[in-house]
Design a protein around this motif. Sequence first.
Motif, mmCIF file in Angstrom:
data_model
loop_
_atom_site.group_PDB
_atom_site.id
_atom_site.type_symbol
_atom_site.label_atom_id
_atom_site.label_comp_id
_atom_site.label_asym_id
_atom_site.label_seq_id
_atom_site.Cartn_x
_atom_site.Cartn_y
_atom_site.Cartn_z
ATOM 1 N N ALA A 1 -3.481 -7.245 -5.253
ATOM 2 C CA ALA A 1 -2.732 -6.231 -5.992
ATOM 3 C C ALA A 1 -3.744 -5.382 -6.746
ATOM 4 O O ALA A 1 -4.818 -5.871 -7.131
ATOM 5 C CB ALA A 1 -1.741 -6.871 -6.953
ATOM 6 N N GLN B 1 -4.005 4.516 -1.737
ATOM 7 C CA GLN B 1 -3.099 4.039 -0.696
ATOM 8 C C GLN B 1 -3.432 4.675 0.642
ATOM 9 O O GLN B 1 -3.506 4.008 1.673
ATOM 10 C CB GLN B 1 -1.651 4.341 -1.077
ATOM 11 N N THR C 1 0.205 -1.244 2.992
ATOM 12 C CA THR C 1 0.278 -1.158 1.538
ATOM 13 C C THR C 1 1.698 -0.856 1.069
ATOM 14 O O THR C 1 2.542 -0.398 1.842
ATOM 15 C CB THR C 1 -0.631 -0.039 0.998
ATOM 16 N N ARG C 2 1.921 -1.107 -0.211
ATOM 17 C CA ARG C 2 3.128 -0.652 -0.891
ATOM 18 C C ARG C 2 2.718 -0.150 -2.270
ATOM 19 O O ARG C 2 1.948 -0.808 -2.972
ATOM 20 C CB ARG C 2 4.152 -1.782 -1.043
ATOM 21 N N MET D 1 4.060 0.733 -5.931
ATOM 22 C CA MET D 1 5.187 0.471 -6.815
ATOM 23 C C MET D 1 4.911 1.112 -8.171
ATOM 24 O O MET D 1 3.808 1.020 -8.705
ATOM 25 C CB MET D 1 5.412 -1.034 -6.972
ATOM 26 N N CYS E 1 7.256 6.419 -3.886
ATOM 27 C CA CYS E 1 6.946 5.010 -4.126
ATOM 28 C C CYS E 1 8.200 4.241 -4.540
ATOM 29 O O CYS E 1 9.230 4.829 -4.861
ATOM 30 C CB CYS E 1 5.878 4.868 -5.206
ATOM 31 N N ARG F 1 10.179 -8.366 -5.403
ATOM 32 C CA ARG F 1 9.811 -7.564 -4.241
ATOM 33 C C ARG F 1 8.290 -7.438 -4.133
ATOM 34 O O ARG F 1 7.722 -7.501 -3.037
ATOM 35 C CB ARG F 1 10.459 -6.180 -4.335
ATOM 36 N N ALA F 2 7.625 -7.285 -5.270
ATOM 37 C CA ALA F 2 6.165 -7.191 -5.265
ATOM 38 C C ALA F 2 5.545 -8.470 -4.709
ATOM 39 O O ALA F 2 4.621 -8.428 -3.879
ATOM 40 C CB ALA F 2 5.660 -6.925 -6.683
ATOM 41 N N HIS G 1 6.032 -8.628 -0.962
ATOM 42 C CA HIS G 1 5.077 -7.759 -0.260
ATOM 43 C C HIS G 1 3.730 -8.466 -0.104
ATOM 44 O O HIS G 1 3.114 -8.432 0.971
ATOM 45 C CB HIS G 1 4.874 -6.452 -1.026
ATOM 46 N N LEU G 2 3.266 -9.100 -1.172
ATOM 47 C CA LEU G 2 1.987 -9.810 -1.123
ATOM 48 C C LEU G 2 2.038 -10.948 -0.117
ATOM 49 O O LEU G 2 1.090 -11.157 0.649
ATOM 50 C CB LEU G 2 1.635 -10.341 -2.517
ATOM 51 N N ARG H 1 0.769 -7.452 2.551
ATOM 52 C CA ARG H 1 0.590 -6.061 2.145
ATOM 53 C C ARG H 1 -0.200 -5.985 0.837
ATOM 54 O O ARG H 1 -0.048 -6.838 -0.029
ATOM 55 C CB ARG H 1 1.949 -5.377 1.962
ATOM 56 N N VAL I 1 -0.511 -4.399 -2.658
ATOM 57 C CA VAL I 1 0.429 -3.754 -3.567
ATOM 58 C C VAL I 1 -0.358 -3.007 -4.641
ATOM 59 O O VAL I 1 -1.211 -3.581 -5.317
ATOM 60 C CB VAL I 1 1.374 -4.777 -4.227
#
Length: 236
Positions: free
Chosen positions: A46, A86, A96-97, A99, A108, A115-116, A119-120, A124, A126
């Motif tokens: 992250a 990103q 990637t995401r 946030m 974004c 959700r974060a 994603h990890l 992904r 973050v």
Amino acid sequence: MKYKRILLKLSGESLMGEDNYGIDPNRLQKYAEEIKKVKDLGVEIAIVIGGGNIYRGVQAEKTGIDRVQGDYMGMLATLINAMALQSALEQNGMYTRLMSGIKVESVCEPFIRRRAIRHLEKGRIVIFGAGIGNPYFTTDSTASLRAIEIEAEVVLKGTRVDGVYTADPEKDKTATKYNSLSYQEAYEKNLNIMDMTAFTLCQENNLPIIVFDMNKDGNLMKLAQGEEIGTLITSL
């Protein structure tokens, strides 16, 4: 790898490279390459990035802008940097995401803790932009808070110097480096590592901080593998 999940904190100024403002595409590409090396070994990453290369909320008072308004302007500056990072990461083949602490739904997702984490877990990277969404909080505070929320094992603070010194090594040639410190020692010595809110969050949640030189090739990888570089701040 020593760490399964890390939070990398980058300053906005680090993206300037040798310029006086803005974003240096070469520096951006270099960071993306360093992050990819660690990501490819399975580390969940992250990222929090500042906005000082574009605008700082604390500049508001000098320009006559209300501090709260200035802080929101600074949050938008972090989003610009986050979007640039990103893009660089995705050009290097990473998923990637982005946030955000404030709603900017066209570019974004809003920050949602579960959700974060998901994603990890899906591999992904973050990126957290726009701080925590409130004025009077720095991106250091954002890094500490988000690291705690996503259960990161460490905050890696990338800077232009290779750790914490007794004084500013760029100004004082006699400054000596600390290899490790306790939170209490850092507080008593008044070392400018993070703002007090960020530092207290890490201390209360026993979250280690490592300050290191992000601009030196391979440093991020060495830290992820457990090598002792930079300055480690823990409860000891």
